[in-house]
Write a protein that holds these residues in place. Structure first.
Motif, PDB file in Angstrom:
ATOM      1  N   GLY A  88       4.625 -42.705  20.917  1.00 43.83           N
ATOM      2  CA  GLY A  88       5.801 -42.798  21.781  1.00 43.83           C
ATOM      3  C   GLY A  88       5.417 -43.103  23.207  1.00 43.83           C
ATOM      4  O   GLY A  88       6.097 -43.853  23.905  1.00 43.83           O
ATOM      5  N   GLY A  89       4.291 -42.506  23.661  1.00 42.68           N
ATOM      6  CA  GLY A  89       3.796 -42.819  24.998  1.00 42.68           C
ATOM      7  C   GLY A  89       3.402 -44.277  25.129  1.00 42.68           C
ATOM      8  O   GLY A  89       3.642 -44.908  26.168  1.00 42.68           O
ATOM      9  N   THR A 124      11.150 -34.171  19.189  1.00 45.02           N
ATOM     10  CA  THR A 124      11.463 -34.713  20.508  1.00 45.02           C
ATOM     11  C   THR A 124      10.235 -34.777  21.424  1.00 45.02           C
ATOM     12  O   THR A 124      10.332 -35.298  22.533  1.00 45.02           O
ATOM     13  N   MET A 125       9.091 -34.283  20.941  1.00 46.15           N
ATOM     14  CA  MET A 125       7.848 -34.570  21.659  1.00 46.15           C
ATOM     15  C   MET A 125       7.612 -36.072  21.730  1.00 46.15           C
ATOM     16  O   MET A 125       6.983 -36.575  22.660  1.00 46.15           O
ATOM     17  N   PHE A 126       8.121 -36.794  20.740  1.00 42.07           N
ATOM     18  CA  PHE A 126       8.067 -38.261  20.761  1.00 42.07           C
ATOM     19  C   PHE A 126       8.806 -38.791  21.985  1.00 42.07           C
ATOM     20  O   PHE A 126       8.319 -39.686  22.677  1.00 42.07           O
ATOM     21  N   ASN A 127       9.980 -38.216  22.269  1.00 42.10           N
ATOM     22  CA  ASN A 127      10.739 -38.616  23.453  1.00 42.10           C
ATOM     23  C   ASN A 127      10.014 -38.258  24.739  1.00 42.10           C
ATOM     24  O   ASN A 127      10.020 -39.025  25.705  1.00 42.10           O
ATOM     25  N   VAL A 128       9.406 -37.068  24.762  1.00 42.06           N
ATOM     26  CA  VAL A 128       8.649 -36.656  25.939  1.00 42.06           C
ATOM     27  C   VAL A 128       7.507 -37.625  26.193  1.00 42.06           C
ATOM     28  O   VAL A 128       7.240 -38.017  27.342  1.00 42.06           O
ATOM     29  N   PRO A 171       8.732 -40.277  14.242  1.00 40.58           N
ATOM     30  CA  PRO A 171       9.697 -39.166  14.168  1.00 40.58           C
ATOM     31  C   PRO A 171       9.852 -38.623  12.749  1.00 40.58           C
ATOM     32  O   PRO A 171       9.979 -37.413  12.556  1.00 40.58           O
ATOM     33  N   MET A 172       9.826 -39.517  11.742  1.00 36.03           N
ATOM     34  CA  MET A 172       9.946 -39.070  10.354  1.00 36.03           C
ATOM     35  C   MET A 172       8.730 -38.242   9.950  1.00 36.03           C
ATOM     36  O   MET A 172       8.862 -37.195   9.285  1.00 36.03           O
TER      37      MET A 172
END
Length: 494
Positions: free
Chosen positions: A41-42, A159-163, A142-143
């Motif tokens: 995600g980052g 939601t660590m993915f979003n972070v 996310p999955m």
């Protein structure tokens, strides 16, 4: 302890509780797996965010007009749509962990190719390849985390993915603001290959998804994977039982793409894909990509515009982190309903300020920045926290890979729509009307969530699937949760 002597029944397999091994580092492994996967995600955040600071440099280097700049910015999004669909089949066939490893390898190749591009068309092609990795990561990561996480921590871990997205965007903006002159655009885009290579190597040592393992390798394999990330045998036995019950007797018509056409799945499709559309069409990606461009058009200097863009990234990072901490406590639905109206009102105010054409350094100019940051606060702390999460948790196991592909492709298709039209829309109708248009979209998202999106906080993946089968998924008056909290049970009993 009587419970510790029960035999675990897994279809035809009978597992002796003594054979279940719990790793002493299970809690650490769960967090580590979520963090390593979330780094993708980052990479997504950095590779999409860095274009904000590099696009003016690329435009000068290759002598680009506004249309070609949109092509450069949008190529990664077109690739992301294809990557999202492709990763779905790969994650079903080869597993979530192996697909995440592959995606990180494509990140390495794409970032390197972007830094070496000799002309604009080579750069567009390289950003398309990079987009394959971006789209693939948003489908599988996310999955993967959702299927690793215990139900009470699923929202926080996913939601660590979003972070990580927020951190990637923030790092991109810091580099864009401080190093754009010293580095030039090529090192700025190429440096992303380093963390991608770290993820590629690290994923070989991470656990597989227990749910994928159960469906493809058998329950014994699922128990082994659960033993790496659960802290007690009791938790493993309980989860094995729910996975087994969920996986038994699945009809062929309920699998894969065919399963997504079944009427009982439709409420999840409507809810998850609808939130996905509003997540990207609410205007946040437009702000990330084009804040310096919009502020330059409004009379801000280059340094001031880039500094405001950095502020946008800081707010995004802070709010996604706070959302990560509270999404399981507050709930997905409630968070979106609280924050959505604030996002709409902020865009209304931003449009009013653009209409007044304030002089640089005036109070009106500062208010533009204030409304911009308020919009980022409400949008990134609300629907942005939930957009990726809902797609990872709402769909049944038998079709989850295909469903999350469709979900990620919807996200990227909506993002492509916004990114490829935002500058043209601003030129055609002006910045004020553009902001008001997106204010309407944010208001529409609140209405949509109210009528179509149930509360999934506190529910296991199997609870959500059961609600779909029993046709009680869609929220109704007085019953908006998949699983009621203890307080609600008490109130209902009273």
């Amino acid at each position: 302890m009587e419970n510790d002597t029960k035999t675990v029944r897994t279809g035809r397999e009978h597992i002796d509780p003594a054979s279940i091994e719990v790793s002493p580092n299970a809690k650490l492994m769960l967090i580590l797996a979520a963090v390593v996967a979330a780094i993708c995600g980052g990479l997504y955040g950095y590779d999409t965010g860095i274009i904000s600071g590099t696009l003016p440099l690329i435009g000068d280097d290759f002598h680009l007009n506004a249309t070609m700049k949109e092509w450069v910015a949008s190529a990664i999004l077109l690739g992301a749509i294809f990557g999202a669909f492709g990763a779905g089949s790969l994650s079903e066939k080869f597993g979530r962990r192996n697909t995440t490893c592959l995606v990180s390898g494509v990140f390495v190749a794409g970032a390197t190719a972007c830094s070496l591009a000799p002309d604009v068309w080579s750069l567009i092609a390289a950003r398309f390849v990079l987009g394959l990795a971006v789209g693939g990561s948003t489908q599988v990561v996310p999955m993967y985390i959702s299927e690793l996480a215990p139900q009470e921590r699923r929202g926080t871990l996913v939601t660590m993915f979003n972070v990580a997205i927020g951190l990637g965007i923030l790092i991109a903006n810091i580099i864009g603001f401080t190093q754009r002159t010293a580095w030039g655009w090529r090192p700025m885009v190429g440096i992303a290959a380093i963390p991608a290579a770290i993820v590629f190597v690290s994923m070989f040592f991470m656990p597989k998804s227990p749910r994928w393992a159960a469906e493809n390798e058998g329950m014994k394999s699922a128990i082994i994977q659960l033993g790496r990330i659960r802290t007690t045998k009791r938790a493993i036995r309980r989860e094995v039982q729910t996975i087994r019950e969920n996986a038994e007797g699945i009809e062929p018509q309920n699998r894969g793409w065919r399963g997504l056409l079944q009427p009982w799945v439709r409420p999840a499709l409507v809810a998850a894909l609808g939130v996905a559309f509003f997540t990207q069409c609410g205007g946040l990606e437009m702000m990330i990509y084009y804040t310096p461009t919009f502020l330059n058009d409004a009379g801000f200097g280059t340094s001031s515009a880039l500094l405001a863009s950095l502020g946008v990234a800081v707010i995004y990072c802070i709010m996604t982190f706070l959302g990560c901490m509270f999404v399981d406590r507050i709930g997905r639905r409630r968070l979106m309903l609280i924050m959505g109206p604030g996002a709409a009102l902020s865009l209304v105010g931003l449009g009013v300020m653009f209409l007044s054409h304030p002089a640089p350094g005036s109070t009106g100019a500062y208010l533009i920045v204030v409304f911009l940051l308020l919009f980022m606060m409400f949008n990134s702390g609300g629907i942005q926290v939930c957009g990726w999460l809902l797609g990872a948790e709402m769909f049944p196991l038998s079709m989850r890979g295909q469903a999350t592909s469709l979900h990620a492709a919807t996200l990227w298709g909506a993002d492509l729509l916004v990114t490829s039209t935002a500058l043209s829309m601003a030129e055609a109708i002006g910045l004020s009307w553009t902001m008001w248009f997106y204010a309407f979209v944010n208001l529409a998202s609140v209405i949509f969530v109210f009528f179509f999106v149930p509360e999934t906080a506190g529910a296991s993946l199997e609870d959500i699937e059961e609600a779909l089968v029993e046709k009680r998924f869609r929220p109704t008056r007085g019953n908006t949760r998949i699983v009621q909290s203890e307080d609600e049970d008490v109130e209902e009993a009273a």
